[in-house]
Scaffold this motif. Structure first.
Motif, PDB file in Angstrom:
ATOM      1  N   THR A  55       0.842  -1.195   0.000  1.00 24.50           N
ATOM      2  CA  THR A  55       0.000   0.000   0.000  1.00 24.50           C
ATOM      3  C   THR A  55       0.878   1.245   0.000  1.00 24.50           C
ATOM      4  O   THR A  55       1.949   1.242   0.620  1.00 24.50           O
ATOM      5  CB  THR A  55      -0.906   0.027   1.250  1.00 24.50           C
ATOM      6  OG1 THR A  55      -0.060  -0.024   2.400  1.00 24.50           O
ATOM      7  CG2 THR A  55      -1.849  -1.161   1.263  1.00 24.50           C
ATOM      8  N   PRO A  56       0.465   2.312  -0.657  1.00 25.55           N
ATOM      9  CA  PRO A  56       1.276   3.534  -0.651  1.00 25.55           C
ATOM     10  C   PRO A  56       1.268   4.193   0.729  1.00 25.55           C
ATOM     11  O   PRO A  56       0.334   4.010   1.513  1.00 25.55           O
ATOM     12  CB  PRO A  56       0.584   4.421  -1.681  1.00 25.55           C
ATOM     13  CG  PRO A  56      -0.797   3.911  -1.750  1.00 25.55           C
ATOM     14  CD  PRO A  56      -0.756   2.456  -1.441  1.00 25.55           C
ATOM     15  N   ARG A  57       2.282   4.928   1.009  1.00 23.16           N
ATOM     16  CA  ARG A  57       2.371   5.621   2.299  1.00 23.16           C
ATOM     17  C   ARG A  57       1.357   6.751   2.350  1.00 23.16           C
ATOM     18  O   ARG A  57       1.249   7.541   1.416  1.00 23.16           O
ATOM     19  CB  ARG A  57       3.761   6.215   2.474  1.00 23.16           C
ATOM     20  CG  ARG A  57       4.766   5.223   2.914  1.00 23.16           C
ATOM     21  CD  ARG A  57       5.978   5.941   3.486  1.00 23.16           C
ATOM     22  NE  ARG A  57       6.969   4.936   3.808  1.00 23.16           N
ATOM     23  CZ  ARG A  57       8.237   5.012   3.463  1.00 23.16           C
ATOM     24  NH1 ARG A  57       8.673   6.028   2.793  1.00 23.16           N
ATOM     25  NH2 ARG A  57       9.075   4.055   3.791  1.00 23.16           N
ATOM     26  N   THR A  58       0.632   6.833   3.459  1.00 20.68           N
ATOM     27  CA  THR A  58      -0.335   7.928   3.614  1.00 20.68           C
ATOM     28  C   THR A  58       0.274   9.067   4.409  1.00 20.68           C
ATOM     29  O   THR A  58      -0.189  10.185   4.333  1.00 20.68           O
ATOM     30  CB  THR A  58      -1.598   7.417   4.340  1.00 20.68           C
ATOM     31  OG1 THR A  58      -1.193   6.850   5.583  1.00 20.68           O
ATOM     32  CG2 THR A  58      -2.298   6.349   3.502  1.00 20.68           C
ATOM     33  N   ARG A  59       1.312   8.779   5.180  1.00 21.88           N
ATOM     34  CA  ARG A  59       1.898   9.773   6.059  1.00 21.88           C
ATOM     35  C   ARG A  59       3.384   9.869   5.777  1.00 21.88           C
ATOM     36  O   ARG A  59       4.042   8.873   5.484  1.00 21.88           O
ATOM     37  CB  ARG A  59       1.684   9.321   7.499  1.00 21.88           C
ATOM     38  CG  ARG A  59       1.691  10.426   8.526  1.00 21.88           C
ATOM     39  CD  ARG A  59       1.183   9.895   9.845  1.00 21.88           C
ATOM     40  NE  ARG A  59       2.160   9.063  10.545  1.00 21.88           N
ATOM     41  CZ  ARG A  59       3.199   9.542  11.200  1.00 21.88           C
ATOM     42  NH1 ARG A  59       3.431  10.820  11.240  1.00 21.88           N
ATOM     43  NH2 ARG A  59       4.025   8.740  11.813  1.00 21.88           N
ATOM     44  N   ARG A  60       3.925  11.076   5.874  1.00 25.31           N
ATOM     45  CA  ARG A  60       5.350  11.276   5.639  1.00 25.31           C
ATOM     46  C   ARG A  60       6.163  10.754   6.820  1.00 25.31           C
ATOM     47  O   ARG A  60       5.745  10.897   7.975  1.00 25.31           O
ATOM     48  CB  ARG A  60       5.598  12.770   5.492  1.00 25.31           C
ATOM     49  CG  ARG A  60       6.697  13.083   4.525  1.00 25.31           C
ATOM     50  CD  ARG A  60       6.878  14.581   4.495  1.00 25.31           C
ATOM     51  NE  ARG A  60       8.229  14.870   4.102  1.00 25.31           N
ATOM     52  CZ  ARG A  60       8.584  15.013   2.844  1.00 25.31           C
ATOM     53  NH1 ARG A  60       7.710  14.889   1.884  1.00 25.31           N
ATOM     54  NH2 ARG A  60       9.829  15.278   2.532  1.00 25.31           N
ATOM     55  N   ALA A  61       7.275  10.125   6.554  1.00 28.29           N
ATOM     56  CA  ALA A  61       8.136   9.601   7.622  1.00 28.29           C
ATOM     57  C   ALA A  61       8.730  10.750   8.422  1.00 28.29           C
ATOM     58  O   ALA A  61       8.941  11.852   7.903  1.00 28.29           O
ATOM     59  CB  ALA A  61       9.237   8.759   7.022  1.00 28.29           C
TER      60      ALA A  61
END
Length: 64
Positions: A55-61
């Motif tokens: 799944t693509p990242r929804t939140r920035r690291a």
């Protein structure tokens, strides 16, 4: 009165050979580092072109 500049003594044969050897070793080291950096950049460029798995990242690291 100003001091007159003195000429430096001529470097000995051993000093010349050691300097030449040191310069050639440093040149080899620089070339090896350049090649390694180019290889790493090429590998990383190849990795980033592929789509991300899952799944693509929804939140920035976090940057910390």
């Amino acid at each position: 009165m100003a001091k007159t500049p003195k000429t430096a003594p001529k470097p000995s044969a051993t000093a010349r050979t050691h300097r030449e050897r040191r310069r050639s070793l440093l040149l080899q080291l620089r070339l090896a580092v350049q090649k390694d950096k180019a290889d790493r950049a090429e590998r990383h460029a190849g990795l980033k072109r592929q789509p991300r798995q899952g799944t693509p990242r929804t939140r920035r690291a976090s940057r910390r």
